[in-house]
Write a protein that holds these residues in place. Structure first.
Motif: not given
Length: 875
Positions: A570-578
């Motif tokens: 899973e992507v780390k939560p502090w990476v701003k994904t969109s």
């Protein structure tokens, strides 16, 4: 009175003098009812010359109304030092006779003899067209297809007034004339705008109407004379991410910030004829153009002709993938085209780019376009057309072609053109064009030698130069960290990154000291321990027109997310994904395939339909992330599926920005860093405690093709674009006046009445010279529109910020430069305001300042210019 030597002063003389004749022209409705060629621009002949003193050269102003040409000059020498006022008195009776002559006769096309009927296969006719084969000129058979479009336009519009037989001959003789840099007029079939650049265009039209009223003429005469499509797509920001409610929340923020601009555009859509406004939330302008607006072939009043378009966005070239000739232009050129004026352009050379073979497994269209961009940049194609051909074309889907065409500005060409073939026709059917329309398009283009049929022997065409690429040679890659053409093979990425850290500051360097390169910045993210290093990914965005038109890479991204979820990554939560799709169709096929839920699990929720991260509308980073970056001087990274990655564009805090395919964006988000060798290092640890590698999550071409085949359906396009015409609730609720003239609000910081026509009279303002001028800025290479006229965020200490604060605008409401392009005061202060611009006068210092040479004082660029301007005014 004399004709001054400086072009700016001559423009003022020309426009003012020509305005004297405006009352002598009768703008007859009959003239605009003829074929698209004939005098449809008579309504705007003079009004366009009047519109802007600041940009027309004397020669182009005269060309606009053809006063200087001997065709109707009747002995008046417009270049004579004799008083222009006296000459206008001499010319007045002549103009009256000319007016009567025009009113009493229908305009006649010089090539009316080749107007040919196009029969329908089942009987009847589609219409008539100007037949290139009927010219019986063997030179035409050797012309590139892109040049044939210019030729057809010149023939169809040849009135020996705006377009002459000599212009047509120049194009036919392209092999001999193009090396000589000859100029030709070109009349595009339509104009395309997005809201950043469309707002100032509509502001200018509104301002021109005021000027017409003030000069005692009819304001309603100011209208686009060719179809104008304006797509509102550049205003949405990623304020809310990683949320099921992101689309709705971001649109609400978008309307809160831009309600005034949107109301202005909605007013314009009803106040001006021939203008379609596609509401916010509908998609990215270039994808909407590809899927919906693009005609390929027009049928206007029974006359058939190729679609062509100029747009006020450099990536208008994406439509070239559909076989429609299109490219980006400046606002002045677009407005001229709107008003029916021919564009003066140098007859371009054409680079023939031959494609052979087929892409290997695991290679995406993005890898291909980054390879092509690097090749063409190295070859040198500025000011040229690039035309693709060869047996590899039959293996290249339309979406891949559009991806390559989209990047034309990045490789420097005017356009990258793909002639219409069976692949184009399949795409037209897929996107909901009717069978009759597709049949008409095919029959017309075949009849006029503009269709490529790979089942027939290919005729040899002439090109200015040649390139060739075997598609099998393309390998996975990304591009960066600061320029689109700095391609890095994926296998070399880790080594290239470390080189960039060490290199001196430049396009491939950050000059991070050796002892600082392994620094770790630890911080708390919403109560969770977190850390950043140089190269840590803080923004991962599937965004922009380049790739979000392409089902193979979008569904490929979904497959990567699915495989990662199944393996426990899973992507780390502090990476701003969109995820910002180019149209609602993307949402439909991601849902149909069942892949959107996996993208959501990795944080790639849909945030809106429009240009976001690629143009700097990435929104704020979480405060804890921003603080960790700034306090520790971290070279943070963004990875996006966009087309531009110049410094300061994506986000002020991401100094390294890499362009990548959507599946790679997901992979880098999972890795959390660009400092990784995907071939040797694991992306993360799976739920079984074992390392998960790149090859474990990467889908095969067969997997992607299968899901594309089952998930992308024609009905999706039909239903999506039927909904567009109905608008959306927030757009439909906007209340706007129905007045002919716009009511300017003097307190507005978004829509400002420009000064171009204030106090304008029918008398010329008189010449004034330039003296004691000095250098304001000194630049090196790769200065782009991003540096000159930023579209991104407004820095809190900038002159534009000061202007807004003085008018009671809170910093949180600054919005972006792009959103405020309807206010000339903001944009004047935003010129050269890019925070990463390098001005050699500052001896290595980076930022939007300069040295005021007379005093040696270091000032913001705008302030330095104003100091000198004030000094000049006082003198």
């Amino acid at each position: 009175m004399y004709i001054p030597s400086s072009s700016a002063s001559r423009a003022r003389f020309a426009s003012s003098t020509l305005s004297k004749f405006s009352s002598s022209f009768s703008f007859l409705p009959a003239l605009s009812k003829t074929t698209p060629s004939a005098y449809s621009s008579s309504q705007s002949c003079v009004s366009f010359v009047n519109q802007k003193y600041r940009s027309l050269s004397f020669s182009s102003a005269l060309r606009t109304v053809r006063c200087s040409a001997p065709r109707w000059s009747h002995g008046v020498n417009w270049r004579s030092p004799v008083s222009l006022r006296a000459q206008s008195r001499i010319a007045a009776p002549v103009l009256e006779r000319f007016q009567r002559k025009i009113a009493s006769m229908a305009p006649e096309n010089a090539f009316k003899g080749i107007l040919t009927s196009l029969p329908k296969p089942g009987g009847g006719e589609f219409g008539k067209f100007f037949s290139l084969p009927a010219l019986n000129d063997p030179r035409i058979d050797r012309l590139p297809y892109s040049i044939r479009i210019l030729l057809e336009s010149a023939i169809r519009n040849c009135d020996n007034f705006q377009v002459t037989k000599d212009d047509v001959e120049k194009i036919i003789d392209w092999e001999n004339t193009s090396p000589k840099q000859v100029e030709i007029p070109f009349k595009p079939a339509r104009v395309l705008l997005q809201d950043f650049t469309g707002v100032p265009a509509v502001v200018d039209l509104a301002c021109m109407r005021d000027a017409m009223k003030n000069l005692n003429s009819d304001p309603k005469k100011i209208n686009p004379l060719v179809p104008v499509d304006l797509v509102v797509d550049h205003s949405v920001q990623v304020d809310v991410a990683r949320s099921e409610n992101a689309v709705q929340a971001n649109m609400e923020f978008e309307f809160q910030r831009n309600q005034e601009r949107f109301a202005f555009l909605k007013w314009g859509s009803s106040a001006f004829h021939n203008m379609l406004v596609v509401p916010p939330g509908s998609g990215i302008v270039h994808q909407v153009n590809l899927e919906y607006l693009g005609r390929v072939v027009f049928n206007t009043d029974g006359i058939l002709y190729p679609d062509s378009v100029v747009g006020t966005d450099s990536h208008t070239t994406m439509i070239d993938g559909l076989g429609v000739a299109g490219w980006g232009v400046g606002g002045i050129e677009a407005e001229a085209a709107m008003l029916g004026q021919p564009m003066s352009m140098v007859l371009p050379g054409v680079v023939g780019f031959k494609l052979t073979g087929k892409l290997r497994d695991g290679v995406t269209a993005t890898d291909l376009v980054l390879t092509v961009t690097q090749m063409l940049r190295k070859h040198g194609v500025v000011g040229k057309f690039v035309e693709f051909y060869g047996e590899g074309m039959g293996q290249l889907p339309l979406a891949d072609r559009a991806t390559i065409a989209n990047m034309s500005p990045e490789y420097g060409a005017t356009m990258g053109f793909f002639p219409v073939d069976h692949v184009t026709l399949q795409y037209l059917k897929l996107t909901g064009r009717s069978d009759e329309t597709v049949s008409m398009i095919e029959e017309y283009l075949r009849a006029n030698k503009m269709f490529v049929d790979y089942n027939e022997p290919e005729q040899e065409r002439s090109y200015s130069s040649y390139l060739q690429l075997d598609l099998a040679d393309v390998e996975p890659c990304i591009s960066g960290p600061k320029r689109p053409h700095d391609r890095v093979p994926l296998k070399d990425m880790k080594a290239d990154w470390h080189a960039c850290l060490e290199n001196q500051v430049g396009f491939k360097g950050f000059a991070v000291p050796k002892q600082e390169q392994d620094k770790v910045a630890k911080f708390s993210f919403h109560g969770q321990p977190a850390e950043l290093k140089h190269g840590s990914v803080v923004i991962a965005a599937i965004t922009s027109c380049t790739n979000t038109s392409n089902p193979s890479v979008m569904l490929g991204a979904g497959l990567v997310a699915k495989k990662a979820c199944e393996l426990g990554l899973e992507v780390k939560p502090w990476v701003k994904t969109s995820l910002a799709p180019g149209s609602g169709v993307v949402t439909k096929y991601l849902q149909q395939s069942g892949l959107q839920k996996y993208l959501n699990q990795q944080g790639f929720h849909i945030v809106g339909y429009g240009c976001t991260t690629c143009i700097g509308n990435s929104g704020d980073l979480d405060e804890s992330v921003a603080t960790a970056i700034t306090e520790n001087d971290i070279v943070a990274a963004a990875v996006l599926s966009g087309n531009r990655n110049f410094e300061g564009r994506v986000h002020p805090l991401t100094r390294a920005n890499y362009l990548a395919s959507p599946p790679l964006v997901v992979a880098y988000a999972l890795a959390g860093t660009v400092d990784i060798d995907f071939e040797k290092e694991p992306i993360g640890t799976g739920k079984d405690g074992k390392g998960v590698y790149f090859k474990d999550i990467w889908p095969s071409n067969e997997e992607i093709a299968e899901v594309v085949q089952s998930s992308v359906l024609p009905d999706m396009f039909k239903s999506t674009y039927e909904a567009i015409t109905k608008g959306n609730p927030m757009w439909n609720q906007l209340s706007v006046p129905t007045s002919t003239l716009y009511s300017w609000d003097p307190n507005s910081t978004y829509i400002h009445e420009p000064p171009y026509f204030k106090n304008m009279t029918m008398e010329p303002p008189g010449p004034h010279g330039v003296k004691d001028a000095y250098c304001l800025l000194n630049f090196g290479d790769s200065i782009t529109t991003d540096h000159i006229s930023p579209a991104g965020s407004i820095h809190k200490d900038s002159p534009a910020a000061k202007y807004l604060l003085e008018r009671g605008v809170d910093r949180k409401d600054f919005n972006s430069y792009g959103s405020r392009r309807g206010n000339d005061e903001v944009m004047a202060r935003g010129t050269f305001a890019n925070i990463r611009i390098v001005n050699k006068l500052l001896n290595g210092e980076v930022g939007p300042k300069t040295v005021h040479i007379p005093t040696g004082e270091k000032l913001y660029v705008f302030d330095a210019a104003m100091v000198s301007n004030m000094k000049l005014m006082l003198e």
